[in-house]
Enzyme design. Structure first.
Site, PDB file in Angstrom:
ATOM      1  N   GLU A   1       0.835  -1.209   0.000  1.00 23.55           N
ATOM      2  CA  GLU A   1       0.000   0.000   0.000  1.00 23.55           C
ATOM      3  C   GLU A   1       0.863   1.250   0.000  1.00 23.55           C
ATOM      4  O   GLU A   1       1.928   1.278   0.614  1.00 23.55           O
ATOM      5  CB  GLU A   1      -0.889   0.014   1.250  1.00 23.55           C
ATOM      6  CG  GLU A   1      -2.363  -0.193   0.976  1.00 23.55           C
ATOM      7  CD  GLU A   1      -3.030   0.926   0.181  1.00 23.55           C
ATOM      8  OE1 GLU A   1      -2.373   1.593  -0.653  1.00 23.55           O
ATOM      9  OE2 GLU A   1      -4.235   1.123   0.383  1.00 23.55           O
ATOM     10  N   ASP A   2       0.375   2.257  -0.678  1.00 18.95           N
ATOM     11  CA  ASP A   2       1.094   3.527  -0.668  1.00 18.95           C
ATOM     12  C   ASP A   2       0.948   4.247   0.676  1.00 18.95           C
ATOM     13  O   ASP A   2       1.922   4.684   1.266  1.00 18.95           O
ATOM     14  CB  ASP A   2       0.609   4.430  -1.820  1.00 18.95           C
ATOM     15  CG  ASP A   2      -0.916   4.498  -1.922  1.00 18.95           C
ATOM     16  OD1 ASP A   2      -1.622   3.861  -1.106  1.00 18.95           O
ATOM     17  OD2 ASP A   2      -1.415   5.191  -2.828  1.00 18.95           O
ATOM     18  N   ILE A   3      -0.297   4.344   1.156  1.00 18.92           N
ATOM     19  CA  ILE A   3      -0.526   5.192   2.325  1.00 18.92           C
ATOM     20  C   ILE A   3      -1.709   4.699   3.151  1.00 18.92           C
ATOM     21  O   ILE A   3      -2.698   4.228   2.601  1.00 18.92           O
ATOM     22  CB  ILE A   3      -0.740   6.662   1.872  1.00 18.92           C
ATOM     23  CG1 ILE A   3      -0.761   7.625   3.058  1.00 18.92           C
ATOM     24  CG2 ILE A   3      -1.985   6.813   1.021  1.00 18.92           C
ATOM     25  CD1 ILE A   3      -0.592   9.092   2.628  1.00 18.92           C
ATOM     26  N   VAL A   4      -1.561   4.769   4.456  1.00 17.22           N
ATOM     27  CA  VAL A   4      -2.674   4.495   5.365  1.00 17.22           C
ATOM     28  C   VAL A   4      -3.095   5.826   5.968  1.00 17.22           C
ATOM     29  O   VAL A   4      -2.283   6.539   6.549  1.00 17.22           O
ATOM     30  CB  VAL A   4      -2.281   3.529   6.503  1.00 17.22           C
ATOM     31  CG1 VAL A   4      -3.509   3.176   7.338  1.00 17.22           C
ATOM     32  CG2 VAL A   4      -1.618   2.278   5.957  1.00 17.22           C
ATOM     33  N   ASP A   5      -4.368   6.148   5.783  1.00 19.11           N
ATOM     34  CA  ASP A   5      -4.896   7.412   6.310  1.00 19.11           C
ATOM     35  C   ASP A   5      -5.862   7.059   7.446  1.00 19.11           C
ATOM     36  O   ASP A   5      -5.440   6.834   8.580  1.00 19.11           O
ATOM     37  CB  ASP A   5      -5.554   8.174   5.161  1.00 19.11           C
ATOM     38  CG  ASP A   5      -6.042   9.554   5.548  1.00 19.11           C
ATOM     39  OD1 ASP A   5      -5.815   9.975   6.691  1.00 19.11           O
ATOM     40  OD2 ASP A   5      -6.671  10.225   4.706  1.00 19.11           O
ATOM     41  N   SER A   6      -7.155   6.957   7.163  1.00 23.46           N
ATOM     42  CA  SER A   6      -8.089   6.537   8.213  1.00 23.46           C
ATOM     43  C   SER A   6      -7.897   5.059   8.549  1.00 23.46           C
ATOM     44  O   SER A   6      -8.207   4.614   9.649  1.00 23.46           O
ATOM     45  CB  SER A   6      -9.534   6.765   7.761  1.00 23.46           C
ATOM     46  OG  SER A   6      -9.865   5.882   6.706  1.00 23.46           O
TER      47      SER A   6
ATOM     48  N   LYS B   1      -0.309   7.906   8.094  1.00 24.44           N
ATOM     49  CA  LYS B   1      -0.675   9.126   8.837  1.00 24.44           C
ATOM     50  C   LYS B   1      -1.266   8.688  10.168  1.00 24.44           C
ATOM     51  O   LYS B   1      -2.492   8.654  10.341  1.00 24.44           O
ATOM     52  CB  LYS B   1      -1.727   9.914   8.058  1.00 24.44           C
ATOM     53  CG  LYS B   1      -1.251  10.470   6.736  1.00 24.44           C
ATOM     54  CD  LYS B   1      -2.343  11.391   6.176  1.00 24.44           C
ATOM     55  CE  LYS B   1      -2.310  11.468   4.683  1.00 24.44           C
ATOM     56  NZ  LYS B   1      -3.484  12.159   4.117  1.00 24.44           N
TER      57      LYS B   1
ATOM     58  N   PHE C   1      -2.003  16.469   3.224  1.00 25.76           N
ATOM     59  CA  PHE C   1      -2.390  15.728   2.029  1.00 25.76           C
ATOM     60  C   PHE C   1      -1.202  15.727   1.084  1.00 25.76           C
ATOM     61  O   PHE C   1      -0.722  16.785   0.676  1.00 25.76           O
ATOM     62  CB  PHE C   1      -3.622  16.330   1.357  1.00 25.76           C
ATOM     63  CG  PHE C   1      -4.187  15.408   0.329  1.00 25.76           C
ATOM     64  CD1 PHE C   1      -5.080  14.410   0.684  1.00 25.76           C
ATOM     65  CD2 PHE C   1      -3.790  15.504  -1.002  1.00 25.76           C
ATOM     66  CE1 PHE C   1      -5.586  13.521  -0.266  1.00 25.76           C
ATOM     67  CE2 PHE C   1      -4.290  14.615  -1.950  1.00 25.76           C
ATOM     68  CZ  PHE C   1      -5.181  13.627  -1.585  1.00 25.76           C
TER      69      PHE C   1
ATOM     70  N   ASP D   1      -1.964  10.629  -5.825  1.00 18.42           N
ATOM     71  CA  ASP D   1      -2.587  11.653  -6.655  1.00 18.42           C
ATOM     72  C   ASP D   1      -3.470  12.605  -5.865  1.00 18.42           C
ATOM     73  O   ASP D   1      -3.884  12.315  -4.738  1.00 18.42           O
ATOM     74  CB  ASP D   1      -3.473  10.989  -7.702  1.00 18.42           C
ATOM     75  CG  ASP D   1      -4.767  10.437  -7.084  1.00 18.42           C
ATOM     76  OD1 ASP D   1      -4.667   9.643  -6.133  1.00 18.42           O
ATOM     77  OD2 ASP D   1      -5.857  10.824  -7.543  1.00 18.42           O
TER      78      ASP D   1
ATOM     79  N   ARG E   1       0.888  11.957  -9.963  1.00 23.05           N
ATOM     80  CA  ARG E   1       1.391  10.630  -9.598  1.00 23.05           C
ATOM     81  C   ARG E   1       2.852  10.434  -9.994  1.00 23.05           C
ATOM     82  O   ARG E   1       3.556   9.619  -9.418  1.00 23.05           O
ATOM     83  CB  ARG E   1       0.549   9.540 -10.281  1.00 23.05           C
ATOM     84  CG  ARG E   1      -0.882   9.443  -9.779  1.00 23.05           C
ATOM     85  CD  ARG E   1      -1.515   8.154 -10.293  1.00 23.05           C
ATOM     86  NE  ARG E   1      -2.952   8.110 -10.144  1.00 23.05           N
ATOM     87  CZ  ARG E   1      -3.608   7.734  -9.040  1.00 23.05           C
ATOM     88  NH1 ARG E   1      -2.917   7.374  -7.978  1.00 23.05           N
ATOM     89  NH2 ARG E   1      -4.914   7.710  -8.995  1.00 23.05           N
TER      90      ARG E   1
HETATM   91  P1  IMP Z   1      -7.948   5.421   4.098  1.00 22.26           P
HETATM   92  O1  IMP Z   1      -9.022   4.445   3.769  1.00 22.26           O
HETATM   93  O2  IMP Z   1      -8.514   6.666   4.717  1.00 22.26           O
HETATM   94  O3  IMP Z   1      -6.833   4.832   4.941  1.00 22.26           O
HETATM   95  O4  IMP Z   1      -7.359   5.947   2.732  1.00 22.26           O
HETATM   96  C1  IMP Z   1      -6.518   5.171   1.987  1.00 22.26           C
HETATM   97  C2  IMP Z   1      -6.422   5.644   0.550  1.00 22.26           C
HETATM   98  O5  IMP Z   1      -6.749   7.029   0.400  1.00 22.26           O
HETATM   99  C3  IMP Z   1      -5.006   5.509   0.083  1.00 22.26           C
HETATM  100  O6  IMP Z   1      -4.756   4.233  -0.429  1.00 22.26           O
HETATM  101  C4  IMP Z   1      -4.904   6.619  -0.957  1.00 22.26           C
HETATM  102  O7  IMP Z   1      -5.342   6.132  -2.198  1.00 22.26           O
HETATM  103  C5  IMP Z   1      -5.839   7.681  -0.450  1.00 22.26           C
HETATM  104  N1  IMP Z   1      -5.132   8.715   0.328  1.00 22.26           N
HETATM  105  C6  IMP Z   1      -5.101   8.892   1.658  1.00 22.26           C
HETATM  106  N2  IMP Z   1      -4.340   9.925   2.022  1.00 22.26           N
HETATM  107  C7  IMP Z   1      -3.841  10.426   0.875  1.00 22.26           C
HETATM  108  C8  IMP Z   1      -2.942  11.520   0.575  1.00 22.26           C
HETATM  109  O8  IMP Z   1      -2.431  12.250   1.458  1.00 22.26           O
HETATM  110  N3  IMP Z   1      -2.676  11.728  -0.735  1.00 22.26           N
HETATM  111  C9  IMP Z   1      -3.193  10.960  -1.739  1.00 22.26           C
HETATM  112  N4  IMP Z   1      -4.018   9.923  -1.503  1.00 22.26           N
HETATM  113  C10 IMP Z   1      -4.348   9.665  -0.213  1.00 22.26           C
HETATM  114 MG    MG Z   2      -4.123   3.644  -2.361  1.00 20.89          MG
END
Ligand code: IMP
Ligand code: MG
Length: 172
Positions: A96-101, A128, A149, A156, A162
């Site tokens: 995975e590129d990034i974990v946000d929520s 994050k 962000f 993206d 990207r």
């Molecule tokens: P989550 O479900 O909130 O953890 O979001 C995960 C997905 O949201 C990631 O796989 C990204 O595709 C997108 N995302 C979350 N944060 C960012 C960011 O800062 N920049 C770009 N894409 C993001």
């Molecule tokens: Mg993603």
């Protein structure tokens, strides 16, 4: 023109990807490893980590959407592309590129766990942590990010940026 402030330079990403690849190569030696890349954001990371992993493995892709063109999660996760193969008895590592929520990964892990892999872990380049709503502890983790962000290195905003070789903070 958008204001993008570099926060992780290409050199530092490369060093981290090499480190993660070495750990994965050590931990999965002798195991049937499948890398599952979550489209589209993780493709640049996947391409680099593939060349940093020195043991045999195969790859496959999934596509999920949760975001639209917004900067925060909608909470709903939709599977747009599923794996082409059974993962039963295999060692699955989600790239995975990034974990946000954490909502996307949480959903994906539940879905894949129900298919009985031998193991199921996550390798995330960015996390994050202060924004995690669902607690996911990636076995392999690159950089902890502040609540910003970011774009570049596969990530993206509305499908743009990207291809940037670094990770930058998108300020409007
Ligand atoms: P989550 O479900 O909130 O953890 O979001 C995960 C997905 O949201 C990631 O796989 C990204 O595709 C997108 N995302 C979350 N944060 C960012 C960011 O800062 N920049 C770009 N894409 C993001
Ligand atoms: Mg993603």
């Amino acid at each position: 023109m958008a204001n993008i402030v570099p926060i992780i330079e290409a050199d530092d990403i490369a060093t981290e990807v090499t480190r993660l690849g070495a750990l994965i190569s050590r931990d999965y030696a002798g195991k049937d490893l499948l890398l599952v890349s979550v489209l589209k954001g993780s493709v640049v990371f996947l391409a680099d980590i593939m060349r940093a992993i020195t043991i045999p493995y195969t790859i496959d892709f999934m596509a999920v959407s949760s975001y639209g063109n917004e900067k925060s999660s909608s909470g709903a996760v939709k599977i747009n592309l599923d794996l082409k193969q059974s993962i039963e008895g295999r060692h699955v590592l989600i790239i995975e590129d990034i974990v946000d929520s954490g909502i996307t990964l949480g959903y994906l892990m539940g879905l894949l766990a129900a298919r009985h892999p031998a193991s199921l872990e996550v390798c995330a380049l960015l996390n994050k942590k202060t924004r995690n709503e669902i607690v996911i502890k990636p076995k392999y983790e690159g950089f902890d990010l502040p609540d910003a962000f970011v774009v570049g290195y596969g990530l993206d905003y509305a499908e743009n940026y990207r291809g940037l070789p670094y990770i930058g903070d998108l300020r409007d």
